[in-house]
Write a protein that holds these residues in place. Structure first.
Motif, PDB file in Angstrom:
ATOM      1  N   SER A 124       1.098  -1.033  -0.241  1.00 50.33           N
ATOM      2  CA  SER A 124       0.223   0.147   0.274  1.00 50.33           C
ATOM      3  C   SER A 124       0.597   1.507   0.123  1.00 50.33           C
ATOM      4  O   SER A 124       2.103   1.319   0.420  1.00 50.33           O
ATOM      5  CB  SER A 124      -1.143   0.239   1.374  1.00 50.33           C
ATOM      6  OG  SER A 124      -1.533   1.258   1.419  1.00 50.33           O
ATOM      7  N   ASN A 125       0.362   2.027  -0.992  1.00 52.15           N
ATOM      8  CA  ASN A 125       0.889   3.754  -0.643  1.00 52.15           C
ATOM      9  C   ASN A 125       0.238   4.388   0.748  1.00 52.15           C
ATOM     10  O   ASN A 125      -0.186   5.132   0.486  1.00 52.15           O
ATOM     11  CB  ASN A 125       0.504   3.896  -1.653  1.00 52.15           C
ATOM     12  CG  ASN A 125       1.830   3.735  -3.201  1.00 52.15           C
ATOM     13  OD1 ASN A 125       2.342   2.653  -3.373  1.00 52.15           O
ATOM     14  ND2 ASN A 125       2.046   4.362  -4.420  1.00 52.15           N
ATOM     15  N   SER A 126       0.751   4.064   1.914  1.00 45.41           N
ATOM     16  CA  SER A 126       0.232   4.506   2.680  1.00 45.41           C
ATOM     17  C   SER A 126       1.276   4.513   4.158  1.00 45.41           C
ATOM     18  O   SER A 126       2.371   4.507   3.735  1.00 45.41           O
ATOM     19  CB  SER A 126      -1.064   4.009   3.206  1.00 45.41           C
ATOM     20  OG  SER A 126      -1.299   2.500   3.765  1.00 45.41           O
ATOM     21  N   GLN A 127       1.056   4.194   5.008  1.00 46.18           N
ATOM     22  CA  GLN A 127       1.992   4.483   6.068  1.00 46.18           C
ATOM     23  C   GLN A 127       1.340   3.537   6.784  1.00 46.18           C
ATOM     24  O   GLN A 127       0.066   2.865   6.387  1.00 46.18           O
ATOM     25  CB  GLN A 127       2.717   5.120   6.566  1.00 46.18           C
ATOM     26  CG  GLN A 127       1.758   6.138   7.298  1.00 46.18           C
ATOM     27  CD  GLN A 127       2.149   7.798   7.935  1.00 46.18           C
ATOM     28  OE1 GLN A 127       2.074   8.505   7.956  1.00 46.18           O
ATOM     29  NE2 GLN A 127       2.084   7.387   9.214  1.00 46.18           N
ATOM     30  N   ARG A 128       1.738   2.813   7.991  1.00 47.18           N
ATOM     31  CA  ARG A 128       2.113   1.958   9.234  1.00 47.18           C
ATOM     32  C   ARG A 128       0.528   1.939   9.551  1.00 47.18           C
ATOM     33  O   ARG A 128      -0.449   1.348   9.804  1.00 47.18           O
ATOM     34  CB  ARG A 128       2.912   0.780   9.316  1.00 47.18           C
ATOM     35  CG  ARG A 128       2.577   0.452  10.769  1.00 47.18           C
ATOM     36  CD  ARG A 128       2.878  -1.462  10.131  1.00 47.18           C
ATOM     37  NE  ARG A 128       2.869  -2.547  10.389  1.00 47.18           N
ATOM     38  CZ  ARG A 128       2.677  -3.494   9.597  1.00 47.18           C
ATOM     39  NH1 ARG A 128       3.393  -3.303   8.216  1.00 47.18           N
ATOM     40  NH2 ARG A 128       3.069  -4.788  10.553  1.00 47.18           N
ATOM     41  N   ASP A 129       0.403   2.685  10.798  1.00 42.55           N
ATOM     42  CA  ASP A 129      -0.078   3.190  11.341  1.00 42.55           C
ATOM     43  C   ASP A 129      -1.787   3.145  10.985  1.00 42.55           C
ATOM     44  O   ASP A 129      -2.584   3.184  10.921  1.00 42.55           O
ATOM     45  CB  ASP A 129      -0.024   4.159  13.058  1.00 42.55           C
ATOM     46  CG  ASP A 129      -0.535   6.162  11.435  1.00 42.55           C
ATOM     47  OD1 ASP A 129       0.313   5.934  11.078  1.00 42.55           O
ATOM     48  OD2 ASP A 129      -1.180   6.325  11.958  1.00 42.55           O
ATOM     49  N   ILE A 130      -1.615   3.741   9.339  1.00 41.98           N
ATOM     50  CA  ILE A 130      -3.178   3.572   8.325  1.00 41.98           C
ATOM     51  C   ILE A 130      -3.030   2.549   8.111  1.00 41.98           C
ATOM     52  O   ILE A 130      -4.835   2.109   8.522  1.00 41.98           O
ATOM     53  CB  ILE A 130      -2.993   4.550   7.452  1.00 41.98           C
ATOM     54  CG1 ILE A 130      -2.505   5.922   8.262  1.00 41.98           C
ATOM     55  CG2 ILE A 130      -4.173   4.799   6.618  1.00 41.98           C
ATOM     56  CD1 ILE A 130      -2.255   6.882   6.419  1.00 41.98           C
ATOM     57  N   ILE A 131      -2.845   1.628   8.137  1.00 43.97           N
ATOM     58  CA  ILE A 131      -3.000   0.101   7.335  1.00 43.97           C
ATOM     59  C   ILE A 131      -3.299  -0.616   8.073  1.00 43.97           C
ATOM     60  O   ILE A 131      -4.193  -1.298   8.200  1.00 43.97           O
ATOM     61  CB  ILE A 131      -1.792  -0.370   5.769  1.00 43.97           C
ATOM     62  CG1 ILE A 131      -2.511  -1.199   5.419  1.00 43.97           C
ATOM     63  CG2 ILE A 131      -0.890  -0.566   6.938  1.00 43.97           C
ATOM     64  CD1 ILE A 131      -3.248  -0.721   4.332  1.00 43.97           C
ATOM     65  N   GLN A 132      -2.997  -0.321   9.384  1.00 45.55           N
ATOM     66  CA  GLN A 132      -2.955  -1.317  10.257  1.00 45.55           C
ATOM     67  C   GLN A 132      -4.401  -1.059  10.852  1.00 45.55           C
ATOM     68  O   GLN A 132      -5.703  -2.204  10.989  1.00 45.55           O
ATOM     69  CB  GLN A 132      -2.248  -0.667  11.977  1.00 45.55           C
ATOM     70  CG  GLN A 132      -0.804  -1.491  11.373  1.00 45.55           C
ATOM     71  CD  GLN A 132      -0.021  -0.542  13.271  1.00 45.55           C
ATOM     72  OE1 GLN A 132      -0.544  -0.163  13.374  1.00 45.55           O
ATOM     73  NE2 GLN A 132       0.882  -2.250  13.145  1.00 45.55           N
ATOM     74  N   SER A 133      -4.892   0.041  11.003  1.00 51.80           N
ATOM     75  CA  SER A 133      -6.350   0.432  11.232  1.00 51.80           C
ATOM     76  C   SER A 133      -7.701   0.082  10.219  1.00 51.80           C
ATOM     77  O   SER A 133      -8.413  -0.528  10.620  1.00 51.80           O
ATOM     78  CB  SER A 133      -6.837   1.889  11.539  1.00 51.80           C
ATOM     79  OG  SER A 133      -8.231   2.450  11.023  1.00 51.80           O
TER      80      SER A 133
END
Length: 237
Positions: A124-133
């Protein structure tokens, strides 16, 4: 020519936002409220497309910036273009909007079906805390979860694709990539020889420079059958 679908995939990789998570709706709603609070009379959809195609999309291929900062800075630049001043700090909630966005109606059931047959991954083009949610909202179906901050590069850079294939121990032709973006996913997965299913939720016309995927579906519901997985007794897709 796109690689054919493997008879028995050893790994299915997913793009998350726009494929599994409807972050566009949440982000447009946030932008609408932000513009209203600023007293700006702008068409939200038109502005959203101006931001995405004119700022966010080019930024993922530029110098690496953590995704929350990328959202803030590109949105501030797009707002400045239309005469709406905004400090990036005012836009710090954009990453939270992404993290709180809800799955598409078909996503959880399809992922739950597939996870019983083959390991799943998200790149994902995002970051860890975002993708965890987001992964939690999807039922935590993934064996592998990688975001741009791990490799300090975003799709269409090959790094995320190479990382997940290496960690899973599979060759490109043994995997399947499932994604909605003809701008950051198809241009990389198809040339790498990864069989690719385009989830064309928006009914887009494929751009001439975008390589043709192996298959195209309007949503996720037909994916298990396309990949040769019969529905388990009692499953509802």
């Amino acid at each position: 020519m796109a690689a054919p679908l493997p008879v028995t995939p050893r790994l299915i990789t997913f793009d998350t936002y726009g494929t599994l998570i409807d972050w566009d709706s949440g982000l447009r709603a946030y932008i609408g409220k932000f513009l209203a609070a600023k007293g700006a009379r702008l068409d939200v959809r038109t502005f959203y497309e101006r931001w995405y195609y004119g700022h966010a999309l080019p930024a993922v291929s530029g110098p690496f910036k953590i995704y929350r900062r990328l959202l803030e800075h590109t949105m501030a630049a797009a707002l400045a273009e239309v005469g709406v001043p905004a400090d990036p700090k005012e836009l710090s909630a954009l990453g939270d909007v992404m993290a709180e966005a809800e799955p598409f109606a078909d996503a959880v059931a399809v992922l739950n079906e597939l996870r019983h047959h083959v390991p799943l991954a998200t790149i994902s083009n995002s970051q860890r805390d975002i993708i965890q949610s987001s992964a939690k909202k999807l039922g935590d179906p993934f064996t592998y979860v990688f975001t741009g901050e791990v490799v300090e590069a975003y799709k269409p850079d090959p790094a995320l694709f190479e990382l997940v294939l290496d960690r899973a121990g599979v060759q490109p032709h043994e995997a399947v990539h499932v994604a909605q973006s003809q701008y950051v996913d198809l241009p990389r997965s198809v040339p790498m020889g990864i069989p690719t299913v385009w989830i064309n939720r928006q009914g887009q016309q494929r751009e001439p420079e975008t390589p043709a995927p192996t298959a195209e579906l309007p949503d996720l519901r037909g994916l298990p059958s396309l990949l040769g997985y019969p529905h388990r007794n009692g499953s509802q897709l």
